[in-house]
Design a protein around this motif. Structure first.
Motif, PDB file in Angstrom:
ATOM      1  N   LEU A  47       1.935   4.116  -7.781  1.00  0.00           N
ATOM      2  CA  LEU A  47       2.977   3.167  -6.754  1.00  0.00           C
ATOM      3  C   LEU A  47       2.219   2.569  -5.465  1.00  0.00           C
ATOM      4  CD1 LEU A  47       6.447   4.411  -7.977  1.00  0.00           C
ATOM      5  CD2 LEU A  47       5.435   2.524  -8.770  1.00  0.00           C
ATOM      6  N   TYR A  48       2.210   3.829  -5.216  1.00  0.00           N
ATOM      7  CA  TYR A  48       1.697   3.366  -3.730  1.00  0.00           C
ATOM      8  C   TYR A  48       0.209   3.193  -3.661  1.00  0.00           C
ATOM      9  CZ  TYR A  48      -1.505   5.236   0.549  1.00  0.00           C
ATOM     10  OH  TYR A  48      -2.764   5.079   1.278  1.00  0.00           O
ATOM     11  N   ASP A  49      -0.682   2.909  -5.130  1.00  0.00           N
ATOM     12  CA  ASP A  49      -2.282   2.577  -4.771  1.00  0.00           C
ATOM     13  C   ASP A  49      -1.673   0.732  -5.123  1.00  0.00           C
ATOM     14  OD1 ASP A  49      -3.516   3.987  -5.232  1.00  0.00           O
ATOM     15  OD2 ASP A  49      -4.180   4.543  -7.064  1.00  0.00           O
ATOM     16  N   PHE A  50      -0.865   0.266  -6.356  1.00  0.00           N
ATOM     17  CA  PHE A  50       0.072  -1.024  -5.627  1.00  0.00           C
ATOM     18  C   PHE A  50       0.158  -1.822  -4.479  1.00  0.00           C
ATOM     19  CE2 PHE A  50       3.068  -4.776  -7.311  1.00  0.00           C
ATOM     20  CZ  PHE A  50       2.349  -5.350  -8.062  1.00  0.00           C
ATOM     21  N   PHE A  51       1.058  -1.275  -3.818  1.00  0.00           N
ATOM     22  CA  PHE A  51       1.959  -1.178  -2.469  1.00  0.00           C
ATOM     23  C   PHE A  51       0.615  -1.511  -1.727  1.00  0.00           C
ATOM     24  CE2 PHE A  51       4.285  -1.452   0.992  1.00  0.00           C
ATOM     25  CZ  PHE A  51       5.838  -1.413   0.249  1.00  0.00           C
ATOM     26  N   ARG A  52      -0.209  -0.502  -1.888  1.00  0.00           N
ATOM     27  CA  ARG A  52      -1.393  -0.735  -0.231  1.00  0.00           C
ATOM     28  C   ARG A  52      -2.235  -1.549  -1.098  1.00  0.00           C
ATOM     29  NH1 ARG A  52      -3.575  -0.849   2.876  1.00  0.00           N
ATOM     30  NH2 ARG A  52      -5.132   0.637   4.810  1.00  0.00           N
ATOM     31  N   ASP A  53      -2.696  -2.247  -1.565  1.00  0.00           N
ATOM     32  CA  ASP A  53      -2.840  -3.470  -1.921  1.00  0.00           C
ATOM     33  C   ASP A  53      -1.842  -4.791  -1.618  1.00  0.00           C
ATOM     34  OD1 ASP A  53      -4.321  -6.557  -2.142  1.00  0.00           O
ATOM     35  OD2 ASP A  53      -4.637  -5.581  -5.144  1.00  0.00           O
ATOM     36  N   PHE A  54      -1.900  -4.750  -0.365  1.00  0.00           N
ATOM     37  CA  PHE A  54      -0.750  -6.188   0.157  1.00  0.00           C
ATOM     38  C   PHE A  54      -0.666  -7.492  -0.217  1.00  0.00           C
ATOM     39  CE2 PHE A  54      -1.654  -2.520   4.171  1.00  0.00           C
ATOM     40  CZ  PHE A  54      -0.967  -2.344   3.725  1.00  0.00           C
ATOM     41  N   GLU A  62      10.624 -11.892  -2.282  1.00  0.00           N
ATOM     42  CA  GLU A  62      11.156 -12.493  -2.473  1.00  0.00           C
ATOM     43  C   GLU A  62      10.622 -13.684  -0.700  1.00  0.00           C
ATOM     44  OE1 GLU A  62      15.341 -14.352  -4.435  1.00  0.00           O
ATOM     45  OE2 GLU A  62      15.445 -13.063  -2.712  1.00  0.00           O
ATOM     46  N   ASN A  63      11.313 -12.930   0.461  1.00  0.00           N
ATOM     47  CA  ASN A  63      10.767 -14.754   1.206  1.00  0.00           C
ATOM     48  C   ASN A  63       9.337 -14.194   1.676  1.00  0.00           C
ATOM     49  OD1 ASN A  63      13.322 -15.449   1.005  1.00  0.00           O
ATOM     50  ND2 ASN A  63      14.243 -13.752   2.056  1.00  0.00           N
ATOM     51  N   VAL A  64       8.886 -13.493   1.064  1.00  0.00           N
ATOM     52  CA  VAL A  64       7.351 -12.753   1.682  1.00  0.00           C
ATOM     53  C   VAL A  64       6.131 -14.890   0.814  1.00  0.00           C
ATOM     54  CG1 VAL A  64       4.934 -11.524   1.478  1.00  0.00           C
ATOM     55  CG2 VAL A  64       7.299 -10.968   2.535  1.00  0.00           C
ATOM     56  N   GLU A  65       5.952 -15.319   1.849  1.00  0.00           N
ATOM     57  CA  GLU A  65       4.851 -16.766   1.646  1.00  0.00           C
ATOM     58  C   GLU A  65       4.456 -16.362   0.886  1.00  0.00           C
ATOM     59  OE1 GLU A  65       5.562 -20.308   3.509  1.00  0.00           O
ATOM     60  OE2 GLU A  65       7.282 -20.840   3.294  1.00  0.00           O
ATOM     61  N   ARG A  66       3.299 -15.712   2.076  1.00  0.00           N
ATOM     62  CA  ARG A  66       2.026 -15.147   1.465  1.00  0.00           C
ATOM     63  C   ARG A  66       1.894 -13.466   2.762  1.00  0.00           C
ATOM     64  NH1 ARG A  66       0.863 -19.568   5.287  1.00  0.00           N
ATOM     65  NH2 ARG A  66      -1.383 -18.343   6.347  1.00  0.00           N
ATOM     66  N   ILE A  67       0.649 -13.041   2.410  1.00  0.00           N
ATOM     67  CA  ILE A  67      -0.419 -12.354   3.104  1.00  0.00           C
ATOM     68  C   ILE A  67      -1.556 -11.731   3.552  1.00  0.00           C
ATOM     69  CG2 ILE A  67      -0.257  -9.483   3.691  1.00  0.00           C
ATOM     70  CD1 ILE A  67       2.211  -9.180   2.097  1.00  0.00           C
ATOM     71  N   ASP A  68      -1.933 -12.648   4.220  1.00  0.00           N
ATOM     72  CA  ASP A  68      -3.912 -12.662   4.391  1.00  0.00           C
ATOM     73  C   ASP A  68      -4.002 -10.908   4.561  1.00  0.00           C
ATOM     74  OD1 ASP A  68      -3.202 -15.461   3.784  1.00  0.00           O
ATOM     75  OD2 ASP A  68      -2.960 -15.298   6.043  1.00  0.00           O
ATOM     76  N   VAL A  69      -5.017 -10.519   3.897  1.00  0.00           N
ATOM     77  CA  VAL A  69      -5.564  -9.296   4.380  1.00  0.00           C
ATOM     78  C   VAL A  69      -6.574  -9.425   4.760  1.00  0.00           C
ATOM     79  CG1 VAL A  69      -6.721  -6.948   3.609  1.00  0.00           C
ATOM     80  CG2 VAL A  69      -4.809  -7.826   2.065  1.00  0.00           C
ATOM     81  N   LEU A  70      -6.611  -9.131   6.155  1.00  0.00           N
ATOM     82  CA  LEU A  70      -7.894  -9.374   7.425  1.00  0.00           C
ATOM     83  C   LEU A  70      -8.838  -8.341   7.361  1.00  0.00           C
ATOM     84  CD1 LEU A  70      -4.705 -10.360  10.803  1.00  0.00           C
ATOM     85  CD2 LEU A  70      -6.234 -11.522   8.539  1.00  0.00           C
ATOM     86  N   SER A  75      -3.135  -7.025   8.509  1.00  0.00           N
ATOM     87  CA  SER A  75      -2.641  -7.735   7.451  1.00  0.00           C
ATOM     88  C   SER A  75      -2.240  -8.955   8.303  1.00  0.00           C
ATOM     89  CB  SER A  75      -2.462  -7.037   6.290  1.00  0.00           C
ATOM     90  OG  SER A  75      -1.008  -7.112   6.562  1.00  0.00           O
ATOM     91  N   ARG A  76      -2.290 -10.411   7.974  1.00  0.00           N
ATOM     92  CA  ARG A  76      -0.897 -11.386   8.573  1.00  0.00           C
ATOM     93  C   ARG A  76      -0.442 -11.767   7.432  1.00  0.00           C
ATOM     94  NH1 ARG A  76      -1.815 -14.485  12.159  1.00  0.00           N
ATOM     95  NH2 ARG A  76      -4.092 -13.926  12.470  1.00  0.00           N
ATOM     96  N   TRP A  77       1.360 -11.673   7.927  1.00  0.00           N
ATOM     97  CA  TRP A  77       2.446 -11.945   7.206  1.00  0.00           C
ATOM     98  C   TRP A  77       3.020 -13.194   7.431  1.00  0.00           C
ATOM     99  CZ3 TRP A  77       5.024  -7.491   4.057  1.00  0.00           C
ATOM    100  CH2 TRP A  77       4.626  -6.626   3.984  1.00  0.00           C
ATOM    101  N   VAL A  78       2.858 -14.061   6.760  1.00  0.00           N
ATOM    102  CA  VAL A  78       4.331 -15.501   6.522  1.00  0.00           C
ATOM    103  C   VAL A  78       5.532 -15.038   6.148  1.00  0.00           C
ATOM    104  CG1 VAL A  78       4.354 -18.101   6.357  1.00  0.00           C
ATOM    105  CG2 VAL A  78       1.997 -16.316   7.087  1.00  0.00           C
ATOM    106  N   VAL A  79       6.151 -15.414   6.273  1.00  0.00           N
ATOM    107  CA  VAL A  79       7.815 -14.718   5.586  1.00  0.00           C
ATOM    108  C   VAL A  79       8.854 -15.942   6.399  1.00  0.00           C
ATOM    109  CG1 VAL A  79       9.882 -13.084   5.439  1.00  0.00           C
ATOM    110  CG2 VAL A  79       7.694 -12.467   5.886  1.00  0.00           C
ATOM    111  N   ALA A  91       0.286  -7.135  10.834  1.00  0.00           N
ATOM    112  CA  ALA A  91       0.559  -5.987  10.642  1.00  0.00           C
ATOM    113  C   ALA A  91      -0.348  -5.170  10.128  1.00  0.00           C
ATOM    114  CB  ALA A  91       1.633  -5.657   9.532  1.00  0.00           C
ATOM    115  N   VAL A  92      -0.304  -3.941  11.519  1.00  0.00           N
ATOM    116  CA  VAL A  92      -1.273  -2.602  11.251  1.00  0.00           C
ATOM    117  C   VAL A  92      -0.722  -1.204  10.529  1.00  0.00           C
ATOM    118  CG1 VAL A  92      -3.172  -1.904  12.886  1.00  0.00           C
ATOM    119  CG2 VAL A  92      -2.576  -4.200  13.894  1.00  0.00           C
ATOM    120  N   VAL A  93      -1.594  -1.020  10.005  1.00  0.00           N
ATOM    121  CA  VAL A  93      -1.781   0.354   8.978  1.00  0.00           C
ATOM    122  C   VAL A  93      -1.809   1.284  10.532  1.00  0.00           C
ATOM    123  CG1 VAL A  93      -2.068   1.849   7.683  1.00  0.00           C
ATOM    124  CG2 VAL A  93      -1.850  -0.346   6.620  1.00  0.00           C
ATOM    125  N   THR A  94      -0.537   2.118  10.819  1.00  0.00           N
ATOM    126  CA  THR A  94      -0.740   3.515  11.662  1.00  0.00           C
ATOM    127  C   THR A  94      -1.529   4.288  11.483  1.00  0.00           C
ATOM    128  OG1 THR A  94       1.813   3.253  12.537  1.00  0.00           O
ATOM    129  CG2 THR A  94       0.589   1.748  13.641  1.00  0.00           C
TER     130      THR A  94
END
Length: 190
Positions: A47-54, A62-70, A75-79, A91-94
């Motif tokens: 589950l972590y591996d799938f989720f970590r690939d943003f 449902e409301n996430v149009e896209r996520i651009d992995v930078l 990553s840039r979220w468009v919602v 978003a920055v992984v801290t």
């Protein structure tokens, strides 16, 4: 009388200052705290591996149009937002620990300042408990939050739905959909 304030509610329902720190959100951004959990019959690492690939997240959010992995951490979220608008943030992984948790915060200038954690806790034969804890500032304050609720775009509603879709996708390989497609529901304002 003591100066110490107490609150016996779950920390995510607490009105006391510092609730975000109590649930372990590093570098908190936002003033509305929510948490949702679901048990998924899969191992935590899978589950972590799938989720970590943003880039995978729009497949069940449902409301996430896209996520651009930078890069590895950003990553840039468009919602989607009410009224046909979109909101964006980087978003920055801290913090993270493979198979256990991911923590993030939005960079300055976010349309919706937010931060949070997603944890993956072993539940034995039942699989894994996935918990999303999110701290955010709704655009437009209280009025914006009410409008978002009316249009089913409020994060507390979406977190519950998204986690349920994540469960369906991971356990069955697909997400059950209603007879009407997404566009038909959006035309109806749902």
């Amino acid at each position: 009388m003591s100066d110490i304030q107490t609150d016996d509610a779950p920390v995510t329902a607490s009105k006391l200052a510092g609730a975000a720190e109590q649930v372990g959100i590093p570098d908190p951004h936002g003033d509305t705290l929510l948490a949702r959990a679901v048990t998924i019959n899969k191992p935590a690492q899978e589950l972590y591996d799938f989720f970590r690939d943003f880039a995978n997240l729009p497949s069940f959010m449902e409301n996430v149009e896209r996520i651009d992995v930078l890069d590895d951490r950003r990553s840039r979220w468009v919602v989607k937002a009410p009224g046909g608008r979109t909101v964006e943030w980087v978003a920055v992984v801290t913090e993270e620990r493979a198979g256990k948790y991911i923590a993030w915060t939005s960079e300055e200038g976010a349309d919706v300042p937010n931060s949070g954690t997603v944890t993956f806790r072993d539940a034995g034969e039942r699989g894994t408990v996935v918990t999303a804890t999110i701290l955010y500032d709704p655009p437009g304050g209280v009025i914006g939050k009410v409008i978002a609720k009316m249009f089913q775009r409020e994060p507390a509603i979406q977190a519950r739905r998204d986690l349920n879709r994540f469960k369906q996708l991971m356990e069955t390989g697909e997400i059950a959909t209603p007879a009407k497609n997404r566009e038909e529901f959006e035309e109806m304002g749902l």
